[in-house]
Design a protein around this motif. Sequence first.
Motif, short mmCIF file in Angstrom:
data_model
loop_
_atom_site.label_atom_id
_atom_site.label_comp_id
_atom_site.label_asym_id
_atom_site.label_seq_id
_atom_site.Cartn_x
_atom_site.Cartn_y
_atom_site.Cartn_z
N ILE A 81 0.85 -1.20 0.00
CA ILE A 81 0.00 0.00 0.00
C ILE A 81 0.88 1.25 0.00
N CYS A 82 1.86 1.28 0.89
CA CYS A 82 2.75 2.44 0.99
C CYS A 82 3.58 2.62 -0.27
N LEU A 83 4.02 1.52 -0.87
CA LEU A 83 4.80 1.60 -2.09
C LEU A 83 3.98 2.22 -3.21
N VAL A 84 2.74 1.80 -3.33
CA VAL A 84 1.86 2.35 -4.36
C VAL A 84 1.62 3.84 -4.11
N MET A 85 1.43 4.21 -2.86
CA MET A 85 1.12 5.61 -2.56
C MET A 85 2.34 6.51 -2.67
N LEU A 86 3.51 6.01 -2.31
CA LEU A 86 4.70 6.86 -2.26
C LEU A 86 5.63 6.71 -3.46
N CYS A 87 5.53 5.60 -4.16
CA CYS A 87 6.38 5.33 -5.33
C CYS A 87 7.87 5.34 -4.99
N ASN B 237 1.13 6.14 -10.83
CA ASN B 237 1.07 7.46 -11.44
C ASN B 237 -0.25 8.18 -11.22
N LEU B 238 -1.24 7.48 -10.67
CA LEU B 238 -2.53 8.12 -10.39
C LEU B 238 -2.40 9.06 -9.20
N PRO B 239 -3.29 10.05 -9.13
CA PRO B 239 -3.31 10.90 -7.93
C PRO B 239 -3.61 10.06 -6.68
N ASP B 240 -3.10 10.49 -5.54
CA ASP B 240 -3.22 9.71 -4.30
C ASP B 240 -4.65 9.31 -3.98
N LYS B 241 -5.59 10.22 -4.10
CA LYS B 241 -6.98 9.91 -3.75
C LYS B 241 -7.54 8.78 -4.60
N LEU B 242 -7.10 8.70 -5.84
CA LEU B 242 -7.60 7.65 -6.72
C LEU B 242 -6.87 6.33 -6.48
N LYS B 243 -5.55 6.40 -6.34
CA LYS B 243 -4.80 5.14 -6.24
C LYS B 243 -5.08 4.40 -4.94
N GLU B 244 -5.35 5.12 -3.85
CA GLU B 244 -5.59 4.38 -2.61
C GLU B 244 -6.89 3.61 -2.66
N VAL B 245 -7.96 4.17 -3.23
CA VAL B 245 -9.21 3.41 -3.29
C VAL B 245 -9.13 2.29 -4.32
N VAL B 246 -8.49 2.53 -5.45
CA VAL B 246 -8.33 1.48 -6.47
C VAL B 246 -7.51 0.33 -5.90
N TYR B 247 -6.42 0.64 -5.23
CA TYR B 247 -5.56 -0.40 -4.66
C TYR B 247 -6.32 -1.19 -3.59
N LEU B 248 -6.97 -0.49 -2.67
CA LEU B 248 -7.67 -1.19 -1.59
C LEU B 248 -8.79 -2.07 -2.11
N LYS C 132 -16.96 7.13 -6.78
CA LYS C 132 -16.54 8.12 -7.79
C LYS C 132 -15.03 8.06 -8.01
N ARG C 133 -14.27 7.93 -6.93
CA ARG C 133 -12.82 7.82 -7.06
C ARG C 133 -12.42 6.55 -7.79
N MET C 134 -13.15 5.45 -7.53
CA MET C 134 -12.87 4.21 -8.24
C MET C 134 -13.16 4.37 -9.73
N GLN C 135 -14.27 5.04 -10.05
CA GLN C 135 -14.62 5.27 -11.45
C GLN C 135 -13.54 6.10 -12.14
N ARG C 136 -13.13 7.19 -11.51
CA ARG C 136 -12.10 8.05 -12.09
C ARG C 136 -10.77 7.30 -12.20
N GLY C 137 -10.46 6.50 -11.20
CA GLY C 137 -9.23 5.72 -11.24
C GLY C 137 -9.23 4.71 -12.37
N ARG C 138 -10.36 4.01 -12.55
CA ARG C 138 -10.46 3.04 -13.66
C ARG C 138 -10.33 3.74 -15.00
N GLU C 139 -10.98 4.89 -15.15
CA GLU C 139 -10.89 5.64 -16.41
C GLU C 139 -9.46 6.09 -16.67
N SER C 140 -8.80 6.58 -15.65
CA SER C 140 -7.41 7.04 -15.80
C SER C 140 -6.50 5.87 -16.15
#
Length: 160
Positions: free
Chosen positions: A17-23, A100-111, A135-143
């Motif tokens: 989780i931290c790796l995905v969020m912090l890169c 590469n996704l914004p933090d708000k999107l990547k954390e919900v998509v990852y979880l 909504k964040r999951m939808q935007r994350g999937r689209e991105s």
Amino acid sequence: MTVEEAVMRYGDMLFRICLVMLCDEQDAQDAVQDTFCRYMERTSGFRDREHEKAWLIKVAANRCRDMHRGRSRHPEVQYTDVEEYCEFQEQSEVLTELMNLPDKLKEVVYLHYIEGYKVAEIAQMLGITSNAVKKRMQRGRESLRYLLDGGRGRTQGQEK
């Protein structure tokens, strides 16, 4: 549960989780270590293991956000050796783009997609509404779809 048991049970998941969020591998290790330091200060008061796991995820995500705010340079670092953290080779491209996704999107998509949490559980962990998670999951999937297509997004009217 002892700290050692918690590290064995949840350490790898928190690191991913931290790796995905912090890169960044070192920052992710620091965030996980800080999370377990907070855990040592509060080893009681959990209703059950799921409550304990959710608390650890929330603390780790908050620590990652704090670390992000503290960075003044290189806000997005591309981690090039992501393949070594993937179970399957084909996951590496998706994980790289997820980073590469914004933090708000990547954390919900990852979880949701990687750790398997339901929308309501993610909403509770992150302190947001279920609609915000959806909504964040939808935007994350689209991105992700756009990034994985190489920037060649679908035009309107094209079938999925």
